[in-house]
Design a protein around this motif. Structure first.
Motif: not given
Ligand code: TXA
Ligand code: MG
Length: 313
Positions: A31-33, A54-56, A63-65, A177-179, A221-223
Protein backbone atom coordinates in the motif's frame (compact mmCIF):
# COMPACT_ATOMS: atom_id res chain seq x y z
CA UNK A 1 18.81 -12.97 -15.42
CA UNK A 2 15.48 -12.97 -17.23
CA UNK A 3 12.72 -11.35 -15.18
CA UNK A 4 9.25 -12.87 -15.22
CA UNK A 5 6.61 -10.15 -15.18
CA UNK A 6 3.38 -11.51 -13.71
CA UNK A 7 -0.06 -9.92 -13.54
CA UNK A 8 -2.18 -10.46 -10.44
CA UNK A 9 -4.01 -13.82 -10.44
CA UNK A 10 -4.30 -16.66 -7.96
CA UNK A 11 -1.97 -18.78 -10.03
CA UNK A 12 0.62 -16.08 -10.45
CA UNK A 13 0.68 -15.20 -6.75
CA UNK A 14 1.27 -18.87 -6.02
CA UNK A 15 4.06 -18.90 -8.56
CA UNK A 16 5.67 -15.82 -7.01
CA UNK A 17 5.27 -17.27 -3.50
CA UNK A 18 7.05 -20.41 -4.65
CA UNK A 19 9.88 -18.27 -6.01
CA UNK A 20 10.24 -16.58 -2.60
CA UNK A 21 10.37 -19.92 -0.83
CA UNK A 22 13.10 -20.97 -3.29
CA UNK A 23 15.16 -17.94 -2.18
CA UNK A 24 14.49 -15.96 -5.36
CA UNK A 25 13.78 -12.21 -5.61
CA UNK A 26 10.19 -11.05 -6.10
CA UNK A 27 9.07 -7.42 -6.48
CA UNK A 28 5.50 -6.88 -5.27
CA UNK A 29 3.03 -4.07 -4.58
CA UNK A 30 2.31 -2.84 -1.06
CA UNK A 31 0.00 0.00 0.00
CA UNK A 32 3.00 2.35 0.41
CA UNK A 33 5.45 1.66 -2.45
CA UNK A 34 6.50 -1.48 -4.36
CA UNK A 35 8.86 -3.73 -2.39
CA UNK A 36 11.66 -6.05 -3.46
CA UNK A 37 11.21 -9.21 -1.42
CA UNK A 38 13.33 -12.19 -0.43
CA UNK A 39 13.07 -14.91 2.23
CA UNK A 40 14.15 -13.04 5.38
CA UNK A 41 15.38 -16.25 7.01
CA UNK A 42 17.91 -16.96 4.27
CA UNK A 43 21.17 -15.07 4.25
CA UNK A 44 21.75 -16.14 0.66
CA UNK A 45 18.38 -14.76 -0.49
CA UNK A 46 18.76 -11.47 1.38
CA UNK A 47 22.23 -10.93 -0.07
CA UNK A 48 20.64 -10.86 -3.53
CA UNK A 49 18.49 -7.87 -2.55
CA UNK A 50 21.54 -5.75 -1.75
CA UNK A 51 23.16 -6.72 -5.06
CA UNK A 52 20.05 -6.13 -7.22
CA UNK A 53 19.43 -2.66 -5.73
CA UNK A 54 23.05 -1.62 -5.38
CA UNK A 55 22.23 -1.00 -1.73
CA UNK A 56 24.99 -0.33 0.83
CA UNK A 57 25.23 -3.34 3.15
CA UNK A 58 25.00 -1.18 6.29
CA UNK A 59 21.41 -0.16 5.50
CA UNK A 60 19.01 -2.60 7.23
CA UNK A 61 15.83 -4.06 5.71
CA UNK A 62 12.22 -4.28 6.90
CA UNK A 63 10.82 -7.79 7.43
CA UNK A 64 7.23 -8.13 6.19
CA UNK A 65 4.83 -10.58 7.81
CA UNK A 66 1.24 -11.64 7.13
CA UNK A 67 0.28 -12.79 10.61
CA UNK A 68 1.14 -11.80 14.17
CA UNK A 69 1.82 -15.44 15.06
CA UNK A 70 5.24 -15.43 13.47
CA UNK A 71 6.36 -12.30 15.34
CA UNK A 72 7.66 -14.13 18.40
CA UNK A 73 9.95 -16.22 16.19
CA UNK A 74 11.62 -13.02 14.99
CA UNK A 75 11.78 -10.68 17.97
CA UNK A 76 13.15 -11.07 21.50
CA UNK A 77 10.34 -9.16 23.20
CA UNK A 78 7.04 -7.53 22.34
CA UNK A 79 6.59 -4.38 24.46
CA UNK A 80 3.08 -3.30 25.50
CA UNK A 81 3.36 -0.18 23.34
CA UNK A 82 4.07 -2.38 20.33
CA UNK A 83 0.97 -4.44 21.06
CA UNK A 84 -1.11 -1.27 21.17
CA UNK A 85 0.35 0.05 17.90
CA UNK A 86 -0.10 -3.28 16.14
CA UNK A 87 -3.71 -3.47 17.29
CA UNK A 88 -4.44 -0.02 15.90
CA UNK A 89 -2.32 0.19 12.77
CA UNK A 90 -1.59 -3.34 11.48
CA UNK A 91 -2.00 -4.37 8.80
CA UNK A 92 -0.88 -0.97 7.48
CA UNK A 93 1.93 1.47 6.77
CA UNK A 94 3.70 1.29 10.15
CA UNK A 95 7.07 -0.39 10.71
CA UNK A 96 8.08 -1.22 14.28
CA UNK A 97 11.68 -1.79 15.43
CA UNK A 98 12.07 -4.61 17.97
CA UNK A 99 14.99 -6.41 19.60
CA UNK A 100 16.10 -9.09 17.13
CA UNK A 101 16.12 -12.84 17.73
CA UNK A 102 18.98 -14.79 16.18
CA UNK A 103 16.58 -16.58 13.83
CA UNK A 104 16.79 -13.40 11.74
CA UNK A 105 20.14 -13.41 9.95
CA UNK A 106 22.39 -10.46 10.80
CA UNK A 107 22.52 -9.35 7.16
CA UNK A 108 18.80 -8.38 7.32
CA UNK A 109 19.50 -5.82 10.04
CA UNK A 110 22.93 -4.86 8.73
CA UNK A 111 24.46 -6.24 11.93
CA UNK A 112 22.19 -4.32 14.35
CA UNK A 113 20.72 -6.04 17.42
CA UNK A 114 17.27 -4.87 16.32
CA UNK A 115 14.88 -5.80 13.52
CA UNK A 116 12.23 -3.77 11.70
CA UNK A 117 8.87 -5.50 11.17
CA UNK A 118 5.79 -4.47 9.19
CA UNK A 119 2.51 -6.12 8.25
CA UNK A 120 1.36 -4.52 4.99
CA UNK A 121 -2.35 -4.09 4.25
CA UNK A 122 -2.16 -4.55 0.46
CA UNK A 123 -4.06 -7.75 -0.41
CA UNK A 124 -1.46 -8.95 -2.93
CA UNK A 125 1.37 -8.41 -0.45
CA UNK A 126 -0.44 -10.22 2.38
CA UNK A 127 -1.43 -13.07 0.12
CA UNK A 128 2.05 -13.46 -1.29
CA UNK A 129 3.72 -13.50 2.13
CA UNK A 130 1.17 -15.94 3.52
CA UNK A 131 1.54 -18.34 0.60
CA UNK A 132 5.35 -18.16 0.66
CA UNK A 133 5.25 -19.36 4.30
CA UNK A 134 8.31 -17.21 5.12
CA UNK A 135 8.78 -13.69 6.50
CA UNK A 136 9.78 -11.44 3.61
CA UNK A 137 12.62 -8.91 3.84
CA UNK A 138 11.81 -6.07 1.45
CA UNK A 139 13.21 -2.61 0.81
CA UNK A 140 11.55 -0.37 -1.76
CA UNK A 141 11.90 -1.91 -5.24
CA UNK A 142 14.00 0.85 -6.80
CA UNK A 143 17.68 1.09 -7.58
CA UNK A 144 19.45 2.63 -4.59
CA UNK A 145 19.18 6.50 -4.62
CA UNK A 146 16.32 6.53 -7.19
CA UNK A 147 12.83 7.69 -6.17
CA UNK A 148 10.74 4.90 -4.61
CA UNK A 149 8.52 3.02 -7.10
CA UNK A 150 4.80 3.73 -6.94
CA UNK A 151 3.87 2.03 -10.23
CA UNK A 152 4.90 -1.33 -11.71
CA UNK A 153 6.53 0.48 -14.64
CA UNK A 154 8.97 2.17 -12.20
CA UNK A 155 10.02 -1.25 -10.89
CA UNK A 156 10.47 -2.54 -14.43
CA UNK A 157 12.53 0.56 -15.32
CA UNK A 158 14.91 -0.05 -12.40
CA UNK A 159 14.98 -3.82 -11.88
CA UNK A 160 14.14 -5.60 -15.15
CA UNK A 161 16.69 -8.39 -15.63
CA UNK A 162 18.02 -7.88 -12.08
CA UNK A 163 15.32 -9.84 -10.19
CA UNK A 164 13.44 -13.12 -10.76
CA UNK A 165 9.82 -11.93 -10.64
CA UNK A 166 7.96 -8.61 -10.79
CA UNK A 167 4.27 -8.65 -9.87
CA UNK A 168 2.57 -6.01 -11.95
CA UNK A 169 -0.41 -4.51 -10.12
CA UNK A 170 -2.07 -1.10 -9.94
CA UNK A 171 -0.56 2.11 -8.70
CA UNK A 172 -0.01 2.05 -4.92
CA UNK A 173 -2.27 3.82 -2.46
CA UNK A 174 -0.07 5.93 -0.17
CA UNK A 175 2.96 6.62 -2.38
CA UNK A 176 5.31 7.30 0.57
CA UNK A 177 7.18 4.63 2.53
CA UNK A 178 5.90 3.46 5.92
CA UNK A 179 6.34 5.30 9.19
CA UNK A 180 9.25 3.70 11.09
CA UNK A 181 9.11 3.76 14.91
CA UNK A 182 11.78 2.42 17.27
CA UNK A 183 10.34 0.88 20.45
CA UNK A 184 13.64 -0.41 21.82
CA UNK A 185 14.36 2.93 23.56
CA UNK A 186 12.72 4.18 26.75
CA UNK A 187 10.84 6.82 24.81
CA UNK A 188 9.70 5.63 21.37
CA UNK A 189 11.37 7.43 18.46
CA UNK A 190 9.96 8.00 14.99
CA UNK A 191 12.90 7.34 12.69
CA UNK A 192 11.00 7.99 9.46
CA UNK A 193 7.71 9.91 9.21
CA UNK A 194 4.96 8.39 7.04
CA UNK A 195 1.21 8.18 6.54
CA UNK A 196 0.65 7.11 10.16
CA UNK A 197 1.46 10.43 11.79
CA UNK A 198 3.12 11.34 15.07
CA UNK A 199 -0.21 12.75 16.22
CA UNK A 200 -2.03 9.46 15.55
CA UNK A 201 0.70 7.45 17.29
CA UNK A 202 0.78 9.71 20.36
CA UNK A 203 -2.96 9.21 20.77
CA UNK A 204 -2.32 5.50 21.30
CA UNK A 205 0.99 5.30 23.23
CA UNK A 206 1.69 8.81 24.54
CA UNK A 207 4.78 10.89 23.91
CA UNK A 208 7.16 9.94 21.12
CA UNK A 209 10.36 11.62 20.00
CA UNK A 210 11.23 12.44 16.43
CA UNK A 211 14.64 11.52 15.13
CA UNK A 212 16.66 14.70 15.19
CA UNK A 213 19.42 15.56 12.74
CA UNK A 214 22.06 15.24 15.43
CA UNK A 215 22.08 12.39 17.88
CA UNK A 216 19.41 9.95 16.76
CA UNK A 217 20.36 10.07 13.06
CA UNK A 218 22.67 7.09 13.42
CA UNK A 219 19.75 4.95 14.65
CA UNK A 220 18.27 4.64 11.18
CA UNK A 221 21.26 3.97 9.01
CA UNK A 222 19.22 4.35 5.82
CA UNK A 223 18.55 7.99 6.49
CA UNK A 224 22.12 9.11 5.92
CA UNK A 225 22.21 8.17 2.25
CA UNK A 226 21.20 10.39 -0.63
CA UNK A 227 17.66 9.38 -1.40
CA UNK A 228 14.68 9.96 -3.58
CA UNK A 229 16.66 12.00 -6.00
CA UNK A 230 15.67 12.77 -9.57
CA UNK A 231 18.45 13.76 -11.97
CA UNK A 232 17.08 17.30 -12.16
CA UNK A 233 17.99 19.87 -9.51
CA UNK A 234 15.11 20.11 -7.02
CA UNK A 235 14.29 23.46 -5.40
CA UNK A 236 11.69 23.73 -2.60
CA UNK A 237 9.88 27.03 -2.32
CA UNK A 238 6.58 28.66 -1.39
CA UNK A 239 4.05 28.74 -4.23
CA UNK A 240 4.06 32.56 -4.31
CA UNK A 241 7.77 32.54 -5.25
CA UNK A 242 7.42 30.13 -8.20
CA UNK A 243 7.03 32.77 -10.91
CA UNK A 244 9.98 34.83 -9.72
CA UNK A 245 12.36 31.87 -9.32
CA UNK A 246 11.26 30.44 -12.67
CA UNK A 247 12.34 33.66 -14.34
CA UNK A 248 15.88 33.14 -12.97
CA UNK A 249 16.13 29.96 -15.00
CA UNK A 250 14.95 31.29 -18.36
CA UNK A 251 16.26 29.08 -21.17
CA UNK A 252 16.37 25.99 -18.93
CA UNK A 253 13.79 23.22 -18.89
CA UNK A 254 11.92 23.91 -15.63
CA UNK A 255 9.07 21.81 -14.20
CA UNK A 256 6.81 22.65 -11.27
CA UNK A 257 4.98 20.47 -8.76
CA UNK A 258 2.33 22.16 -6.64
CA UNK A 259 -0.09 20.92 -4.00
CA UNK A 260 -3.25 21.35 -6.06
CA UNK A 261 -5.91 19.24 -4.39
CA UNK A 262 -4.87 17.51 -1.16
CA UNK A 263 -1.75 16.48 0.75
CA UNK A 264 -2.80 12.84 0.18
CA UNK A 265 -2.64 13.30 -3.60
CA UNK A 266 0.51 15.39 -3.40
CA UNK A 267 2.27 12.64 -1.40
CA UNK A 268 0.93 9.86 -3.58
CA UNK A 269 2.25 11.38 -6.80
CA UNK A 270 5.51 13.02 -5.82
CA UNK A 271 7.85 10.12 -6.65
CA UNK A 272 6.17 9.37 -9.99
CA UNK A 273 6.30 13.08 -10.94
CA UNK A 274 10.05 13.06 -10.26
CA UNK A 275 10.48 10.05 -12.51
CA UNK A 276 8.28 11.55 -15.25
CA UNK A 277 10.20 14.81 -15.21
CA UNK A 278 13.51 12.96 -15.43
CA UNK A 279 12.23 11.10 -18.46
CA UNK A 280 11.36 14.40 -20.09
CA UNK A 281 14.83 15.67 -19.15
CA UNK A 282 13.85 18.61 -17.00
CA UNK A 283 16.87 20.41 -15.59
CA UNK A 284 15.15 22.11 -12.66
CA UNK A 285 12.10 21.01 -10.65
CA UNK A 286 10.39 23.62 -8.47
CA UNK A 287 8.34 21.98 -5.70
CA UNK A 288 5.91 23.74 -3.40
CA UNK A 289 6.74 23.70 0.35
CA UNK A 290 3.96 22.29 2.54
CA UNK A 291 3.41 22.68 6.30
CA UNK A 292 5.39 20.11 8.26
CA UNK A 293 2.69 18.54 10.40
CA UNK A 294 0.54 15.42 9.91
CA UNK A 295 1.19 13.89 6.50
CA UNK A 296 3.12 17.06 5.60
CA UNK A 297 5.97 15.85 7.87
CA UNK A 298 6.39 12.72 5.71
CA UNK A 299 6.20 14.65 2.45
CA UNK A 300 8.69 17.30 3.57
CA UNK A 301 11.07 14.62 4.89
CA UNK A 302 11.28 13.09 1.38
CA UNK A 303 11.38 16.46 -0.39
CA UNK A 304 14.22 17.79 1.76
CA UNK A 305 16.30 14.74 0.88
CA UNK A 306 15.68 15.27 -2.82
CA UNK A 307 16.29 19.02 -2.75
CA UNK A 308 19.53 20.85 -3.34
CA UNK A 309 18.03 24.20 -2.37
CA UNK A 310 15.25 25.39 -0.06
CA UNK A 311 13.87 28.90 -0.38
CA UNK A 312 11.81 29.71 2.70
CA UNK A 313 10.16 33.00 1.74
O1 TXA B 1 6.78 1.27 3.11
C1 TXA B 1 7.86 0.71 3.30
O2 TXA B 1 8.41 0.68 4.42
C2 TXA B 1 8.52 0.03 2.09
C3 TXA B 1 7.64 -1.14 1.66
C4 TXA B 1 8.27 -1.99 0.60
O3 TXA B 1 7.28 -1.88 2.77
N1 TXA B 1 9.85 -0.40 2.41
C5 TXA B 1 10.86 0.47 2.58
O4 TXA B 1 12.09 -0.13 2.84
O5 TXA B 1 10.74 1.67 2.50
P1 TXA B 1 13.47 0.65 2.74
O6 TXA B 1 14.51 -0.40 2.87
O7 TXA B 1 13.48 1.44 1.51
O8 TXA B 1 13.52 1.55 4.02
C6 TXA B 1 13.71 0.95 5.29
C7 TXA B 1 14.09 2.00 6.31
C8 TXA B 1 15.50 2.47 6.11
O9 TXA B 1 15.57 3.86 6.37
C9 TXA B 1 16.28 1.67 7.16
O10 TXA B 1 17.46 2.30 7.59
C10 TXA B 1 15.25 1.58 8.27
O11 TXA B 1 14.02 1.41 7.61
N2 TXA B 1 15.50 0.39 9.12
C11 TXA B 1 15.35 -0.91 8.80
N3 TXA B 1 15.71 -1.71 9.82
C12 TXA B 1 16.11 -0.91 10.82
C13 TXA B 1 16.60 -1.13 12.15
N4 TXA B 1 16.76 -2.35 12.64
N5 TXA B 1 16.92 -0.04 12.89
C14 TXA B 1 16.74 1.21 12.39
N6 TXA B 1 16.29 1.49 11.16
C15 TXA B 1 15.96 0.45 10.38
MG1 MG C 1 14.02 2.74 0.00
Amino acid sequence: MKTQILTVSKNNIEKAARALSENKLVAFPTETVYGLGANALSEEAVKKIFIAKGRPSDNPLIVHISSINILEKLVAEIPLKAKKLMKNFWPGPLTIIFKRKNTVPKIVSAGLETVAIRMPSHKVALNLIEKSKVPVAAPSANLSTKPSPTKAEHVIQDLDNRVDVIIKACKVDVGLESTVIDLTEKTPVILRPGKITREEIEEIIGKVDIKSKNGKEAKSPGMKYKHYSPNAKVILLPRKKMKEIRSHYRGKKVGTITNKSSLEDFGKNIFSKFREMDKREFEIILVELVPEDGLGAAIMNRLKKAASEIILN
